[in-house]
Design a protein around this motif. Structure first.
Motif: not given
Length: 162
Positions: A17-22, A24-29
């Motif tokens: 889950g933490l990997g998936a959040l990371m 998504v955050a990198l994609k959004a940025a």
């Protein structure tokens, strides 16, 4: 023993889950995409770059063809100088224009290149002369309100007029 295997499974699930959040955050940025292959640089000058950021996409016909590599201020003309890295397999005619556009109503800003009709193409390092600056929503709203107030003031009847 069963309790320990459940704890290991829960731990792995949390790590995924933490990997998936990371991700998504990198994609959004916009930090996960890199330019594939060779690129060449172009420059464009704008009176107002709005909220354009480094690494913003450069698009033509909606297709990403490059990235913004840097944004600086020219101390003589006080214009924003935007440097673009364009994929080498994409060549634009010399009379092409660059615009700062927005994705949706309040989305991220990007550079849109509209190809011209010239037979010769840009060479690396060329300055795109035909540019259109960013449309700043706050300025549009201010102009709209100011014009409405000016129109209302000019339509008020003069005192003593019947």
């Amino acid at each position: 023993m069963a309790k320990k295997s459940i704890e290991i499974m829960v731990g792995l699930f949390v790590l995924m889950g933490l990997g998936a959040l990371m991700f998504v955050a990198l994609k959004a940025a916009n930090l996960t995409t890199t330019t594939n292959g060779e690129t060449y640089t172009l420059q464009a000058r704008f009176d107002n770059i709005g909220g354009l950021k480094s690494r913003a996409p450069v698009r033509s016909a909606g297709v990403v063809v490059g990235r913004v590599t840097s944004i600086t201020l020219d101390p003589k003309t006080y214009q924003g100088v935007v440097t673009l890295a364009i994929r080498s397999d994409v060549q634009f005619p010399r009379d092409s224009s660059a615009k700062i556009l927005t994705s949706g109503l309040l989305g991220d800003q990007y550079i849109g290149i509209e190809p011209g009709g010239d037979e010769k193409n840009f060479t690396p390092g060329t300055l795109i002369t035909q540019t259109q600056s960013a449309v700043v929503l706050e300025n549009l709203i201010g102009q709209f309100l100011f014009n409405k107030a000016a129109d209302a003031g000019s339509q008020a009847p003069a005192e003593g007029a019947k």
